[in-house]
Design an enzyme around this catalytic site. Structure first.
Site, PDB file in Angstrom:
ATOM      1  N   TRP A  82       0.827  -1.204   0.000  1.00  0.00           N
ATOM      2  CA  TRP A  82       0.000   0.000   0.000  1.00  0.00           C
ATOM      3  C   TRP A  82       0.862   1.254   0.000  1.00  0.00           C
ATOM      4  O   TRP A  82       1.984   1.249   0.498  1.00  0.00           O
ATOM      5  CB  TRP A  82      -0.901   0.010   1.236  1.00  0.00           C
ATOM      6  N   ALA A  83       0.310   2.342  -0.519  1.00  0.00           N
ATOM      7  CA  ALA A  83       0.991   3.636  -0.455  1.00  0.00           C
ATOM      8  C   ALA A  83       1.173   4.013   1.017  1.00  0.00           C
ATOM      9  O   ALA A  83       0.344   3.685   1.859  1.00  0.00           O
ATOM     10  CB  ALA A  83       0.174   4.704  -1.175  1.00  0.00           C
ATOM     11  N   HIS A  84       2.264   4.703   1.309  1.00  0.00           N
ATOM     12  CA  HIS A  84       2.578   5.075   2.688  1.00  0.00           C
ATOM     13  C   HIS A  84       2.787   6.579   2.777  1.00  0.00           C
ATOM     14  O   HIS A  84       3.455   7.136   1.926  1.00  0.00           O
ATOM     15  CB  HIS A  84       3.855   4.349   3.140  1.00  0.00           C
ATOM     16  N   PRO A  85       2.273   7.247   3.725  1.00  0.00           N
ATOM     17  CA  PRO A  85       1.388   6.774   4.775  1.00  0.00           C
ATOM     18  C   PRO A  85      -0.077   6.951   4.371  1.00  0.00           C
ATOM     19  O   PRO A  85      -0.483   8.033   3.924  1.00  0.00           O
ATOM     20  CB  PRO A  85       1.727   7.679   5.945  1.00  0.00           C
ATOM     21  N   GLU A  89      -3.355   1.282   4.616  1.00  0.00           N
ATOM     22  CA  GLU A  89      -2.244   0.433   5.085  1.00  0.00           C
ATOM     23  C   GLU A  89      -2.645  -0.385   6.302  1.00  0.00           C
ATOM     24  O   GLU A  89      -2.057  -1.429   6.572  1.00  0.00           O
ATOM     25  CB  GLU A  89      -1.046   1.287   5.509  1.00  0.00           C
TER      26      GLU A  89
END
Length: 105
Positions: A82-85, A89
């Protein structure tokens, strides 16, 4: 599907639940109130129901809904990068947590 509905239909499931304190993005937003909860079929790993009682819960629910429509197992969300942040997530620790089993069979 809720736990009550699953029990009423005698559907065996695993219940995954984590507090929002386990979601890193929730800390950066100072919004750690709430939780994620998911019911997963015991025999097929499909997501039967999902609750996001949290900040921007609808955004997280949309990702889970897409997986449910596509018939993906919960492991697809658990293992995704997943993309962070982001709040989504939080699906990784949710689906990596130790589930409790229903008594339905």
């Amino acid at each position: 599907m809720t736990e009550k509905e699953a029990k009423g239909q005698n559907i065996a499931y695993r219940l995954f639940k984590i507090p929002m304190e386990r979601v890193l993005r929730a800390h950066t937003l100072s919004e750690t109130r709430g939780f994620f909860k998911a019911l997963v079929g015991l025999d097929n790993d499909l997501i039967l129901g999902f609750t996001a009682f949290a900040v921007d819960g609808g955004e997280i629910m949309a990702s889970v809904q897409t997986a449910m429509i596509a018939g993906l197992p919960y492991t697809a969300l658990r293992d995704a990068i997943w993309a962070h942040p982001t709040l989504v997530e939080g699906l990784t620790p949710l689906f990596s947590s130790a589930p409790s089993l229903s008594t339905a069979s």
